[in-house]
Design an enzyme around this catalytic site. Structure first.
Site, PDB file in Angstrom:
ATOM      1  N   ASP A   1       5.595   2.585   2.662  1.00  0.00           N
ATOM      2  CA  ASP A   1       4.696   1.439   2.829  1.00  0.00           C
ATOM      3  C   ASP A   1       3.794   1.729   4.041  1.00  0.00           C
ATOM      4  OD1 ASP A   1       3.559  -1.014   3.504  1.00  0.00           O
ATOM      5  OD2 ASP A   1       5.344  -2.161   2.910  1.00  0.00           O
ATOM      6  N   HIS A   2       2.501   1.860   3.777  1.00  0.00           N
ATOM      7  CA  HIS A   2       1.581   2.259   4.847  1.00  0.00           C
ATOM      8  C   HIS A   2       1.366   1.162   5.894  1.00  0.00           C
ATOM      9  CE1 HIS A   2      -1.009   4.943   6.822  1.00  0.00           C
ATOM     10  NE2 HIS A   2      -1.574   5.509   5.782  1.00  0.00           N
ATOM     11  N   ARG A   3       1.877  -0.035   5.644  1.00  0.00           N
ATOM     12  CA  ARG A   3       1.803  -1.073   6.674  1.00  0.00           C
ATOM     13  C   ARG A   3       2.878  -0.824   7.736  1.00  0.00           C
ATOM     14  NH1 ARG A   3       2.722  -6.049   2.787  1.00  0.00           N
ATOM     15  NH2 ARG A   3       4.342  -4.565   2.209  1.00  0.00           N
ATOM     16  N   VAL A   4       3.913  -0.057   7.376  1.00  0.00           N
ATOM     17  CA  VAL A   4       5.068   0.094   8.265  1.00  0.00           C
ATOM     18  C   VAL A   4       5.148   1.491   8.865  1.00  0.00           C
ATOM     19  CG1 VAL A   4       7.598  -0.036   8.355  1.00  0.00           C
ATOM     20  CG2 VAL A   4       6.316  -1.661   6.953  1.00  0.00           C
TER      21      VAL A   4
ATOM     22  N   PRO B   1       0.842  -1.200   0.000  1.00  0.00           N
ATOM     23  CA  PRO B   1       0.000   0.000   0.000  1.00  0.00           C
ATOM     24  C   PRO B   1       0.881   1.255   0.000  1.00  0.00           C
ATOM     25  CG  PRO B   1      -0.024  -1.049   2.160  1.00  0.00           C
ATOM     26  CD  PRO B   1       0.863  -1.890   1.298  1.00  0.00           C
TER      27      PRO B   1
END
Ligand code: CAO
Length: 434
Positions: A406-409, A228
Site C-alpha cells: 500500500d503506497h500510502r504506508v 494504491p
C-alpha cells in the site's frame, strides 16, 4: 413443499449475552438469505445478524433487550424445501456494522472468506450505521443501490424507502451537474457497465455465484479501488532450502508431517515483518488524523483455493511456532477451508497474507492486498534455471516472489528492502536464527 426451520444466532466469535437493540422483522415478513433479522450490540460495536435461509417469518422468539449468544433461537421460518440454498456454516452469517463511537471497527476479516464484509461507514459518519428492513433492502436492490452508501434518516438509524429514493435522485443530479468537466470532478465518472444480451450471439448458461465468491468479490473490488497498490518482484534461489525440505520429508517416520514450502515462506515472512514493522500494520484514524497501527503480533493468512472460492485462514502467533507446527496448522486449516468449515475465528486477525500459486504454476502475478493489511506476498512456481556462479552456469531452483504493498504506508525502497531481506532468508534459511 415447505417446512418450518429454526434460525439461531450463528458463531459470533468470543461474544456472549449480547443485548438485542433492534428486531428488524415480524411474523409474515419475507426474508432472503442475508437479510438482517436483528441487531446486537457489544461494548465495542453493533452488529446485524442476517438470515441464513430464505422464507416467511412464522414467529419471532426474541424482543429488544433480550440477551443472546451463539445458538440462541431467533425465529422460525417457513422455508420452501425445493429452493433451499446450499448449506452454509452458520458461522458465516455474522455481520458487524459499526463501532459505537461511529468510527469503523472490524472484528472479522474483511477481505475474504465466509464472513460477510463489515459495512463501510462514511469517513465522517457520526451516526449509527443504517439498518434496513428486508423490504427496503429489496427495494434498494431493485434500483441497484448499495445500501451501505445510503444515509438513513429513520428512527434509531433505520433506513427508509425515502432514503433510498433520495440517494437515487442525488446520484442523478450529480450525474447531470453542469459545468463539471468529465474526469475533473474527483469522482470516478465511469461509463455505465455494458449491458449485452449475450444470448443473441450464442448459447449461454447462467450460473449463480457462490456465497464466498460474492463476498470476496465485493471485498476485492473495494481493496483494488481504494488502495494504491504497487507490486515489486524478486527471484530467489531456493536450491538449498528445497534440498533441506526434501531431506526433512525423507527423514520423517510414519507420523511425520509433510514439510511444505508454504510453511517456510510463512516463517520467513514473519522474520522479515519483524525487521520491517510497517508491513505488519494497518492504517487507522484518530480524531480525523491518519495514524499507523503497528501490530506486535504476527498472524499470517494464507490464500486457500476451495471449490466454492477463495478463503484466507489465519495462523496465529507464527513468531512463536516452529515449522512443523505451521505445517500442521496449514494442513488443518486448508482441510477445513475445502470442507467449508472455517469459522470467523479461523479467518480473523490476520496481519499479513501469503498467496501461493506455486503448486499450480505460473511465473508471476500481482496479488490484491487483503485490507486492512498493507501488504501481501504472492508466490509462483519455482523452476530450475541455469545460473552463473562466477565461473560456470549451474542449475539452480529459482522461486518468483511478488510483494504488493500500500503506497500510502510504505514506499518502493522499503518494499525492495523487504523483498531483499526475505530472499536472503529463503536462500539461506540458517539466517532466520540470527
Ligand atoms: N514451486 C514449485 N513447487 C511448489 C511450489 C512452488 N512455489 N509450491 C508448492 N509446490 C509443490 C509442492 O511441493 C507440492 O509438491 P509435492 O507434493 O511434490 O511436494 C505441490 O506443489 C502441491 O503443493 P500445494 O500448493 O498443493 O500445497 P501447499 O502446501 O504448497 O499449498 C495451499 C497449500 C492451501 C496454499 C494451496 O493448496 C492453495 O490453495 N493454493 C492456491 C492459493 C490461491 O488460490 N492463491 C491465489 C489468490 S488470488 O486469487
Amino acid at each position: 413443499m415447505s417446512e418450518i426451520r429454526e434460525i439461531q444466532v450463528p458463531d459470533i466469535g468470543d461474544f456472549k449475552d449480547l443485548p438485542v437493540i433492534e428486531v428488524l422483522v415480524k411474523p409474515g415478513d419475507t426474508v432472503a438469505v442475508d437479510d438482517p433479522l436483528l441487531t446486537l450490540e457489544s461494548d465495542k460495536a453493533s452488529m446485524d445478524v442476517p438470515s441464513s435461509e430464505a422464507g416467511v417469518v412464522v414467529s419471532v422468539n426474541i424482543k429488544e433487550g433480550d440477551r443472546l449468544s451463539q445458538g440462541s433461537l431467533i425465529l422460525t421460518l417457513q422455508v420452501a424445501v425445493d429452493t433451499l440454498p446450499a448449506a452454509q456454516p452458520a458461522a458465516s452469517s455474522f455481520v458487524e456494522t459499526q463501532a459505537e463511537s461511529g468510527a469503523r471497527e472490524v472484528v472479522q476479516p474483511p477481505l475474504i472468506g465466509a464472513v460477510k464484509p463489515a459495512t463501510v461507514a462514511p469517513a465522517n459518519a457520526s451516526a449509527r450505521a443504517p439498518h434496513a428492513s428486508p423490504s427496503v433492502r429489496s427495494y434498494a436492490r431493485k434500483l441497484g443501490v448499495d445500501v451501505s452508501r445510503v444515509q438513513a434518516t429513520g428512527k434509531g438509524g433505520r433506513m427508509l424507502r425515502e432514503d433510498v429514493e433520495r440517494f437515487v435522485k442525488d446520484a442523478l443530479v450529480r450525474l447531470h451537474s453542469p459545468g463539471q468537466p468529465a474526469g475533473h470532478s474527483g469522482r470516478l465518472d465511469l461509463l455505465p457497465w455494458p449491458e449485452v444480451d449475450f444470448a443473441r450471439f450464442g448459447q449461454i448458461e447462467k450460473v449463480a455465484l457462490s456465497r464466498i465468491k460474492k463476498i470476496s468479490g465485493a471485498n476485492l473490488s473495494r481493496n483494488w479501488v481504494m488502495i494504491p497498490h504497487v507490486t515489486n518482484n524478486e527471484e530467489v534461489d531456493i536450491t538449498e532450502l528445497e534440498a533441506f525440505r526434501q531431506q526433512l520429508n525423507q527423514e520423517g517416520g510414519k507420523e511425520a508431517v509433510k514439510y511444505t514450502l508454504l510453511a517456510f515462506l510463512i516463517k520467513a515472512a514473519v522474520a522479515t515483518l519483524k525487521a520491517f514493522p510497517a508491513f505488519n500494520s494497518s492504517l487507522g484514524d484518530e480524531e480525523g488524523e491518519p495514524i499507523l497501527i503497528v501490530k506486535q503480533y504476527y498472524h499470517i493468512g494464507f490464500a486457500a483455493d476451495t471449490p466454492n472460492g477463495l478463503v484466507v485462514p489465519v495462523i496465529r502467533d507464527v513468531d512463536q511456532k516452529g515449522i512443523a507446527q505451521i505445517v500442521s496448522e496449514c494442513a488443518e486449516l486448508a482441510r477445513k477451508a475445502r470442507d467449508g468449515k472455517l469459522g470467523p475465528a479461523d479467518m480473523s486477525g490476520g496481519t499479513f497474507t501469503v498467496s501461493s500459486l506455486g503448486g499450480i504454476g505460473g511465473t508471476g502475478f500481482n496479488p490484491i492486498i487483503n485490507a486492512p493489511e498493507v501488504a501481501i506476498l504472492g508466490v509462483t512456481r519455482a523452476q530450475i534455471r541455469p545460473c552463473w556462479d562466477g565461473q560456470a552456469f549451474a542449475p539452480r531452483l529459482i522461486l518468483p516472489l511478488a510483494l504488493s504493498w500500500d503506497h500510502r504506508v510504505v514506499d518502493g525502497a522499503a518494499a525492495a528492502r523487504f523483498l531483499q531481506h526475505l530472499a536472503g532468508l529463503l536462500a539461506d534459511f540458517r539466517r532466520i536464527t540470527l
